[in-house]
Scaffold this motif. Structure first.
Motif, mmCIF file in Angstrom:
data_model
loop_
_atom_site.group_PDB
_atom_site.id
_atom_site.type_symbol
_atom_site.label_atom_id
_atom_site.label_comp_id
_atom_site.label_asym_id
_atom_site.label_seq_id
_atom_site.Cartn_x
_atom_site.Cartn_y
_atom_site.Cartn_z
ATOM 1 N N VAL A 124 33.366 66.127 37.317
ATOM 2 C CA VAL A 124 33.898 65.753 38.623
ATOM 3 C C VAL A 124 35.325 65.240 38.427
ATOM 4 N N LYS A 125 36.263 65.835 39.156
ATOM 5 C CA LYS A 125 37.652 65.349 39.120
ATOM 6 C C LYS A 125 38.118 65.196 40.574
ATOM 7 N N MET A 126 38.570 64.005 40.907
ATOM 8 C CA MET A 126 39.035 63.724 42.265
ATOM 9 C C MET A 126 40.397 63.037 42.182
ATOM 10 N N SER A 127 41.352 63.555 42.935
ATOM 11 C CA SER A 127 42.710 62.962 42.900
ATOM 12 C C SER A 127 43.436 63.258 44.216
ATOM 13 N N GLN A 128 44.377 62.407 44.539
ATOM 14 C CA GLN A 128 45.186 62.575 45.751
ATOM 15 C C GLN A 128 46.643 62.778 45.360
ATOM 16 N N SER A 129 47.252 63.797 45.965
ATOM 17 C CA SER A 129 48.643 64.122 45.652
ATOM 18 C C SER A 129 49.573 63.049 46.208
ATOM 19 N N LEU A 130 50.532 62.651 45.382
ATOM 20 C CA LEU A 130 51.532 61.675 45.816
ATOM 21 C C LEU A 130 52.605 62.332 46.657
ATOM 22 N N LEU A 131 52.681 63.680 46.609
ATOM 23 C CA LEU A 131 53.730 64.398 47.324
ATOM 24 C C LEU A 131 53.355 64.642 48.781
ATOM 25 N N ASN A 132 52.154 65.188 49.015
ATOM 26 C CA ASN A 132 51.786 65.536 50.387
ATOM 27 C C ASN A 132 50.527 64.820 50.882
ATOM 28 N N GLY A 133 49.918 64.011 50.038
ATOM 29 C CA GLY A 133 48.735 63.255 50.444
ATOM 30 C C GLY A 133 47.444 64.057 50.467
ATOM 31 N N ASN A 134 47.508 65.344 50.092
ATOM 32 C CA ASN A 134 46.287 66.153 50.048
ATOM 33 C C ASN A 134 45.328 65.612 48.990
#
Length: 506
Positions: A300-310
């Motif tokens: 399981v890998k979960m992350s939020q982009s710092l560029l667009n918030g996706n």
């Protein structure tokens, strides 16, 4: 040790039985030998008695015979006939010899040469030397008919064993004429021919039997002794092996404890590495993560982009279970972290495939699905040989993504042909990402739970919160399995999309 004690008792019992069997066999063979000796002695005595009977008959047919008078052989005072003695022209004195005298003299010769004795015994003899003893009288009286015989073993005065045979003698005309003074009548039993045969010493005649059985006993006991010695040697070796095994088991137990400690630490690290992330405000996120053992082959890998918030979610399933599969998933997590800002989902998985193709053995691979959700509800999905994404619309409609692509690490990157799939999700829509530990769960008949049953379980819970939904899905799976334990890691990520509400101005 208990088993060895039982074996020793068994050897002792076997030895006792062996000796008893040998003595029983010896007793039986001695009995058979005794019977055989008796039959042989009776046959020999019977034949000798027949020969003596023929000789007596010959003597009677010739009205007795003449023999020279010598210093040791004198005329019989019991033969009272006018022609008992006569003198030859040469001056040799002859005297008549009856059958009784002939048998007596032949007995002396036989006794000297073979030890056999025979004589004529009478109940009322003319010659007192032929008088039957009390035992002989009893034996003669047991003979009722002509041809009757009596045979038995006796012990003489010196303690030696002898064979005695009696053949009945009945009065005939010639006999009665001489024994008229005794009152015998023709056809009446007057005595018997008695034969005594020496019997070889018991030990001498059975030496072979005793020797054979003694050898058998010694051989058997020697075999048991050798077996016992071999058993003791084997017991010693077994004891050494047992001690060595005990030490090895102790080392293994210690290593196992250390390994379990390490696995517990690895379990905590893996869960922290995979699950420690805060979801964005536009998603209500729930994760079910149940490894088959300490560490999981599910990723399981979960992350939020710092560029667009996706928000990106990757769920994968490494081949196999346990530590080897866990290393595969950790390697995948680290590789994905390196390209977290790559906008192309397909390119991220292609990069991961390049890493696997270079570093993983041929029998290792990873299926996976990468999902990117924007805060305006656009959900992009790329599937690499993994169970499809499931979308439960707020209206109750179920949408199932495509089962596309091939697992990562099986082929070169140019063969992947990964395609991106897009979904527009709205407020209240729920999405589900799973590993095949759910759909491949088997019951006792070998039947699989399958995707269709999962869809039915999800659809029946559209109005329930996530805790109730996850609980009922779990009950559905366990009810189907019928108590059969799982054989794979189980992971399910579910989330509900929430439209970001504008903040009120003060």
């Amino acid at each position: 040790m208990v088993r060895a004690g039982i074996m020793y008792k068994g050897i002792i019992i076997a030895g006792i039985f062996w000796v008893a069997a040998c003595f029983f066999s010896l007793h039986h063979n001695l009995s058979v030998s005794e019977e055989h000796d008796f039959i042989l002695a009776r046959s020999s005595a019977r034949e000798l008695a027949r020969q003596l009977s023929l000789m007596r008959k010959w003597n009677r047919l010739h009205k007795m015979v003449y023999a020279p008078v010598t210093d040791t052989f004198k005329p019989s005072e019991y033969i009272k006939l006018a022609d008992r003695d006569l003198t030859t022209p040469a001056g040799v004195i002859l005297t008549k010899v009856n059958s009784s005298v002939m048998i007596s003299q032949m007995s002396e010769l036989a006794r000297a040469e073979t030890g056999s004795q025979f004589r004529c015994i009478s109940l009322r003899p003319l010659n007192k030397a032929n008088l039957a003893t009390d035992w002989e009288i009893s034996a003669v009286e047991s003979l009722k008919n002509k041809g009757d015989e009596y045979s038995s073993y006796i012990i003489d005065g010196k303690g030696k064993k002898e064979f005695v045979y009696l053949l009945a003698s009945f009065g005939e005309a010639e006999c009665v004429r001489c024994h008229i003074s005794s009152g015998f009548k023709e056809g009446e039993i007057i005595g018997a021919t008695k034969i005594k045969l020496p019997i070889q010493d018991y030990w001498n005649r059975n030496t072979g039997l005793w020797f054979t059985h003694a050898c058998a006993i010694l051989a058997g006991l020697a075999g048991l002794f050798i077996f016992n010695k071999s058993l003791k040697e084997s017991e010693g070796k077994l004891m050494q092996a047992s001690l060595a095994l005990e030490k090895a088991n102790s080392r293994l137990s210690e290593q196992n404890r250390d390994m379990q400690t390490d696995l517990v630490v690895a379990e905590k690290l893996q869960k922290h590495l995979f699950l420690s992330h805060s979801p964005p405000t536009f998603l209500e996120l729930h994760v079910v993560y149940n490894p088959l053992s300490y560490v999981s082959g599910d990723l399981v890998k979960m992350s939020q982009s710092l560029l667009n918030g996706n928000y990106e979610i990757f769920i994968g399933d490494g081949s196999g279970h346990g530590i080897a599969a866990a290393f595969t998933t950790i390697m995948a997590k680290m590789s994905l972290d390196q390209i977290v800002h790559e906008p192309s989902l397909a390119r991220q998985l292609e990069h991961l495939n390049d890493v696997f193709d270079e570093l993983l053995p041929e029998d290792r691979y990873l299926s996976g699905i990468l999902v990117n959700i924007s805060e305006d509800g656009l959900m992009r999905v790329v599937n690499a040989g993994h169970p499809p994404v499931i979308v439960l619309k707020k209206t109750g409609e179920l949408i199932v993504g495509k089962e596309a692509g091939i697992p990562l690490g099986m082929f070169s990157t140019d063969m992947l042909k990964l395609a991106e799939e897009r979904f527009n999700i709205q407020d209240g829509d729920r999405c589900f990402l799973i590993t095949d530990g759910i759909t491949e769960r088997a019951n006792r008949s070998g039947e699989r739970y399958g995707l269709q049953r999962l869809l039915e379980a999800i659809g029946s819970c559209k109005d329930k919160n996530f805790n109730q939904l996850n609980s009922e899905i779990h009950e559905s799976i366990e009810s189907f399995a019928g108590g059969l334990m799982p054989d794979d890691d189980v992971t399910m990520i579910s989330f509900e999309f929430k439209v970001k509400k504008p903040q009120k101005q003060a």
